[in-house]
Motif scaffolding. Structure first.
Motif, short mmCIF file in Angstrom:
data_model
loop_
_atom_site.label_atom_id
_atom_site.label_comp_id
_atom_site.label_asym_id
_atom_site.label_seq_id
_atom_site.Cartn_x
_atom_site.Cartn_y
_atom_site.Cartn_z
N TYR A 161 0.84 -1.21 0.00
CA TYR A 161 0.00 0.00 0.00
C TYR A 161 0.87 1.26 0.00
CZ TYR A 161 -3.14 3.67 1.60
OH TYR A 161 -3.83 4.85 1.70
N LYS A 192 2.60 2.51 -3.09
CA LYS A 192 1.74 3.22 -4.04
C LYS A 192 1.35 4.61 -3.55
CE LYS A 192 -1.41 0.04 -4.42
NZ LYS A 192 -2.71 -0.53 -4.85
N HIS A 193 1.71 4.93 -2.31
CA HIS A 193 1.28 6.20 -1.72
C HIS A 193 2.44 6.99 -1.14
CE1 HIS A 193 -3.01 5.50 -2.29
NE2 HIS A 193 -2.74 4.22 -2.09
N LYS A 208 -0.36 0.35 -11.47
CA LYS A 208 -0.53 0.20 -10.02
C LYS A 208 -0.57 -1.27 -9.62
CE LYS A 208 -2.52 4.59 -8.71
NZ LYS A 208 -3.62 5.30 -8.07
N ILE A 249 2.94 -2.62 -9.75
CA ILE A 249 3.71 -2.21 -8.56
C ILE A 249 3.30 -3.05 -7.36
CG2 ILE A 249 4.07 -0.33 -6.89
CD1 ILE A 249 3.88 1.64 -9.16
N PHE A 250 1.99 -3.23 -7.21
CA PHE A 250 1.45 -4.00 -6.10
C PHE A 250 2.06 -5.41 -6.06
CE2 PHE A 250 -1.55 -7.16 -4.61
CZ PHE A 250 -1.85 -6.69 -3.35
#
Lengths: 264, 264
Positions: free
Chosen positions: A128, A131-132, B3, B6-7
């Motif tokens: 998480y 991605k942030h 995304k 990446i996850f």
């Protein structure tokens, strides 16, 4: 003669360090999360490796507190730290100490318990946070809970090693997390999926009782209940200082690294 | 799509990190000061930068305790740290936080006091330790006291900045050190020579009263006396956890870096 020369060199270095390095003397800023700026040469430029490393040490040793986001200049540094060797190695060093300590204990009563925090202690939210912005974005309750509700957070492998070794020593496990009670089912599922298959207690936050209370208050109170229930808290491990400060902290505490966020 | 990629990448990295890095799983050793060994590749070799950094973080965050000497593999690493930019920058970060905090205080009574430890907090013994393996040699009471008795220890420049700023805010200074009472005169002389010219209290250890007591006990007891004397301890700074743990610790504490030695 050689010793005398070393002596003078070091004395000179210690005394004159400020001038040699030309450190910024910006003691006037009120922004606690603004990173330390070390300048190099007369013009001076920001050295990420030095300044962000000092910020990270500052938070881990509980000198820098109550921060909301990581310094934006340190996003790349923290990202590299979290995804590289050092985070894993730092976590391993802490968990090793936990095990060295646990081995010295006399475990016989069946009521010896070790408190584990969950997020960034047992389960990793790195997918998480990657991605942030690795903590550079302000905390977003909605998005973070969507991630938690997937129930797919991986185990922190060094913590899982400690967990398994504690179980094999006959120590019981209590998970104590700031996650709200409504996430109990998905949290249990996620823990099992990640390999944490056994526990004595899984304590989530009753947000009615603890509304507006700090994590220190909530966790102290729940640890007190454990002790009142006859348990001896032999160890307590978390990534936040609020996991291990307060009362009924346990006989020894361990602070795992976490440069992503701060919980008071 | 990006995304999701990446996850998966991050999840994979977190999950498989152990295999990628081939970390040594030597949880069997009882030697707490033995450094973390990170292996690289299938043969594996010791990576000083990673392992010694984890050891240093471990001691600064109070996870690794009661150590007698630094790991011998880390002598060069600790030497570079102490003589290079990072030690100075790390010290600066802590002292800055101290000042940011001090500025928020309401200083009016004339009885607001800040406790400073001396060795590795106000005065630096780096000239001595640079000649003695940066903590790799066991503590030698005779040689160390010969060095102290010279009275030539330089100031730690970032601590001196905090000291001056606190004085200008109207905060009194109490030096509280584990040095024995018989070193009071040379310590006062050394402090003045290094630029610490003013203090409310200079407290050294009465080795008759505190014989066999830990630093935590001695310092807690002396801080209690300060409070009984009407002082409000607004801050407390030291390089050892034993400077800031115990009772009467002050309203906020600050831990300066010190990877050279440990005092219980």
């Amino acid at each position: 003669m050689k010793k005398i020369l070393i002596f003078f060199f070091v004395t000179l270095l210690v005394t004159c360090h400020g001038n040699i390095l030309n450190h910024d003397d910006d003691h006037g800023s009120n922004n606690q999360i603004f990173p330390l700026r070390v300048k190099s040469g007369s013009g001076g430029h920001y050295i990420e490796e030095v300044s962000c490393a000092s910020w990270r040490l500052g938070i881990e040793a509980h000198n820098i507190i109550n921060w909301k986001t990581i310094p934006k200049e340190c996003e790349k540094y923290i990202g590299n730290y979290m995804l590289g060797d050092q985070y894993r190695a730092d976590s391993k060093a802490v968990n090793r100490e936990g095990y060295f300590y646990a081995k010295t204990l006399n475990i016989t009563t069946g009521k010896d318990i070790w408190v584990f925090d969950i997020d960034e202690t047992s389960l990793s939210n790195l997918p998480y946070y990657a991605k942030h912005g690795f903590g550079v974005e302000p905390y977003n309750d909605t998005l973070f809970n969507q991630w938690v509700d997937l129930g797919t957070a991986p185990a922190l492998p060094e913590s899982k090693k400690l967990y398994n070794k504690l179980l094999s020593l006959g120590i019981k496990i209590a998970f104590l997390t700031g996650r709200p009670l409504k996430q109990k089912e998905i949290t249990a599922k996620n823990l099992r999926r990640a390999g944490f298959k056994k526990w004595e207690k899984l304590i989530l936050k009753n947000t009615t009782i603890y509304h507006g209370k700090t994590a220190v208050t909530y966790k102290s109170s729940e640890r007190k209940k454990l002790e009142e229930g006859g348990y001896r808290i032999v160890g307590n491990i978390g990534d936040q200082w609020s996991d291990i400060l307060g009362t009924n902290t346990g006989e020894r505490t361990f602070k795992l690294p976490d440069p992503l966020y701060y919980i008071a």
